[in-house]
Design a protein around this motif. Structure first.
Motif, short mmCIF file in Angstrom:
data_model
loop_
_atom_site.label_atom_id
_atom_site.label_comp_id
_atom_site.label_asym_id
_atom_site.label_seq_id
_atom_site.Cartn_x
_atom_site.Cartn_y
_atom_site.Cartn_z
N SER A 60 0.58 -1.13 0.08
CA SER A 60 0.16 0.00 0.16
C SER A 60 0.75 1.26 0.18
CB SER A 60 -1.00 0.01 1.31
OG SER A 60 -1.55 1.30 1.29
N ASP A 62 -0.17 4.33 -0.26
CA ASP A 62 -0.56 5.51 0.67
C ASP A 62 -0.19 5.21 2.28
OD1 ASP A 62 -1.82 6.63 -1.48
OD2 ASP A 62 -3.70 6.01 -1.00
N GLU A 63 -0.16 4.11 2.55
CA GLU A 63 0.35 3.81 3.90
C GLU A 63 1.61 3.46 4.14
OE1 GLU A 63 -3.78 1.72 5.64
OE2 GLU A 63 -2.54 0.47 3.92
N LEU A 65 2.79 0.51 3.86
CA LEU A 65 2.62 -0.75 4.56
C LEU A 65 2.68 -2.09 3.62
CD1 LEU A 65 -0.02 -0.15 7.40
CD2 LEU A 65 2.28 -0.09 7.56
N TYR A 67 1.25 -5.71 3.24
CA TYR A 67 0.44 -6.75 3.74
C TYR A 67 0.76 -8.29 3.40
CZ TYR A 67 -2.50 -2.89 5.32
OH TYR A 67 -2.99 -1.68 5.81
N ASP A 80 5.78 -2.56 8.55
CA ASP A 80 5.80 -0.96 8.67
C ASP A 80 7.16 -0.90 7.82
OD1 ASP A 80 6.56 1.67 8.74
OD2 ASP A 80 5.32 1.88 10.61
N ASP A 87 4.39 -4.71 12.15
CA ASP A 87 3.39 -3.51 12.96
C ASP A 87 2.44 -4.27 13.68
OD1 ASP A 87 2.09 -0.72 13.09
OD2 ASP A 87 0.55 -1.70 12.25
N LYS A 110 -4.58 -4.81 -1.32
CA LYS A 110 -4.98 -3.57 -0.39
C LYS A 110 -5.36 -2.46 -1.28
CE LYS A 110 -6.43 -1.47 3.34
NZ LYS A 110 -5.35 -1.25 4.35
N ASP A 112 -6.42 1.62 -2.20
CA ASP A 112 -6.38 2.89 -1.79
C ASP A 112 -7.54 3.37 -0.76
OD1 ASP A 112 -3.84 2.97 -2.81
OD2 ASP A 112 -4.59 4.19 -4.61
N GLY A 114 -9.05 1.55 1.42
CA GLY A 114 -9.09 0.95 2.36
C GLY A 114 -9.63 -0.49 2.40
N SER A 129 -12.60 -1.76 5.74
CA SER A 129 -11.44 -1.82 6.74
C SER A 129 -11.67 -2.45 8.20
CB SER A 129 -11.39 -0.14 7.05
OG SER A 129 -12.57 0.30 7.66
N HIS A 360 8.93 1.81 -2.78
CA HIS A 360 8.38 2.49 -1.82
C HIS A 360 9.24 3.47 -1.50
CE1 HIS A 360 7.21 3.33 2.48
NE2 HIS A 360 8.54 3.11 2.89
#
Length: 390
Positions: A60, A62-63, A65, A67, A80, A87, A110, A112, A114, A129, A360
């Protein structure tokens, strides 16, 4: 701090000095540099799921992160990438109204928005979410609207979902027949409408297959890889055997075929190896010959800059090792730069590339397993005018 984490820090300190400046092979007026390092993920006392080289993972942007799912237990590891640590853990349901698995999980995404998508062979589950299932999509004519699949045609459940969560796309065809891929199926998730894009990208790639008869009418077949990247309503198709791609451009409502030229590798796999093997040992030897020839990896998009990255690899007999090449494309898939990486650089995974690379914060991350602990090789690019390509 355990010994593997210490090892990663040593690799990080050493590899931070790996930097090279070159002239752009496509534009002689552009200087280019890159740095490579290695980072370890601190999982504490947890053992992360690395059995499938992060195949069941989703980044993701945006985050910041990653997954990573254990498809058997449905336990999600949320990593993270800023702190390089685990995380949290999230347990999803295998039974009940919010179950995420029917036959077998084939991927996750995942978005954007959520929402989290769980892919299965013939279905797609969408959770919000809070972990509540809000939609289930089925890849069949009786569920989908719009165009229809022909008799015996199926949509491959191992497709891709765009970052916006609006479209699912995958290959479709008659998988009961050899070479039965017909093209790309695209599902608009808002109304479950299906559109089919016939595309003969697979063509004669069966000539690269290696086959072995294991008896009782059973056989092993190793073919080339096919790649699909969903980019909003657009999509991009490529293969591991050729330096080319097919881009569906929604603005033109047309599929554009692009061919590229490399200064450092063959543009087409030569196929100079036996195509049959009579034993497991011979099969492995032939596969080694096959993997020594050029392999083009799949495209990775930097969501921040809009640029695309691709690794390729070919055995360099002059040095008795592999030459790794990084190619960078702009947002219109024009080739900006091609870089043969330093001799000491080795991108992980035998069949190139592995672990679902992602970008990233301007760095291209590639999965690395250090004695069953999670690490990443990170590559950061930079143009000489001090403007990051990312």
């Amino acid at each position: 701090m355990n010994k593997y984490y210490q090892l990663a820090l040593v690799l990080l300190l050493f590899s931070c000095n790996t930097e090279k400046n070159t002239k752009n092979s496509n534009d002689k007026n552009i200087n280019f540099s890159y740095t490579i390092d290695t980072v370890m993920i601190d999982a504490g006392d947890e053992f992360l799921y690395l059995n499938m080289n992060l195949y069941f993972s989703s980044y993701s942007a945006d985050e910041g992160l990653l997954y990573n799912l254990n498809p058997e237990s449905a336990r999600m590891e949320v990593i993270d990438l800023e702190s390089h640590s685990l995380d949290r853990l999230v347990q999803y349901d295998l039974d009940g109204p919010n179950r995420v698995k029917e036959l077998a999980i084939t991927g996750i995404k995942k978005s954007d928005t959520g929402d989290l998508f769980f892919q299965d062979y013939y279905t797609l589950s969408r959770l919000d979410s809070s972990g509540t299932k809000i939609a289930t999509y089925r890849f069949t004519n009786d569920f989908l609207n719009g165009e229809e699949l022909a008799l015996n045609e199926e949509i491959d459940g191992m497709g891709q979902i765009g970052s916006d969560g609006a479209y699912f796309a995958s290959f479709y065809g008659n998988y009961q027949e050899k070479g039965g891929i017909r093209g790309v199926a695209q599902i608009t998730l808002a109304d479950s409408s299906l559109r089919l894009f016939p595309l003969d990208f697979w063509g004669d790639l069966d000539k690269y297959e290696v086959n072995m008869d294991v008896g009782d009418g059973r056989g092993i077949r190793a073919s080339e890889s096919k790649f699909l990247l969903v980019d909003g309503i657009d999509f991009i198709v490529s293969t591991s055997a050729r330096n080319e791609l097919w881009h569906y451009n929604s603005k033109l409502d047309s599929i554009i075929h692009k061919e590229y030229t490399s200064e450092f590798t063959n543009n087409v796999k030569p196929g100079n190896y036996p195509k049959t093997a009579n034993s497991q040992e011979e099969f492995e030897q032939v596969m080694k010959q096959k993997s020594d020839e050029v392999i083009f990896g799949f495209l990775v998009k930097d969501e921040d800059s809009g640029m695309f990255y691709r690794y390729s690899r070919e055995r360099d007999d002059s040095r008795n090792n592999y030459a790794f090449v990084l190619t960078i494309f702009d947002e219109n898939l024009n080739q900006l730069h091609e870089e043969k990486l330093n001799e000491e650089v080795s991108i992980p995974d035998e069949h190139m590339p592995g672990g679902k690379p992602f970008v990233h914060r301007g760095m291209l991350y590639t999965f690395l397993n250090i004695e069953d602990e999670l690490a990443f090789v990170r590559l950061k690019t930079k143009f000489s005018d001090d403007q990051d390509t990312n």
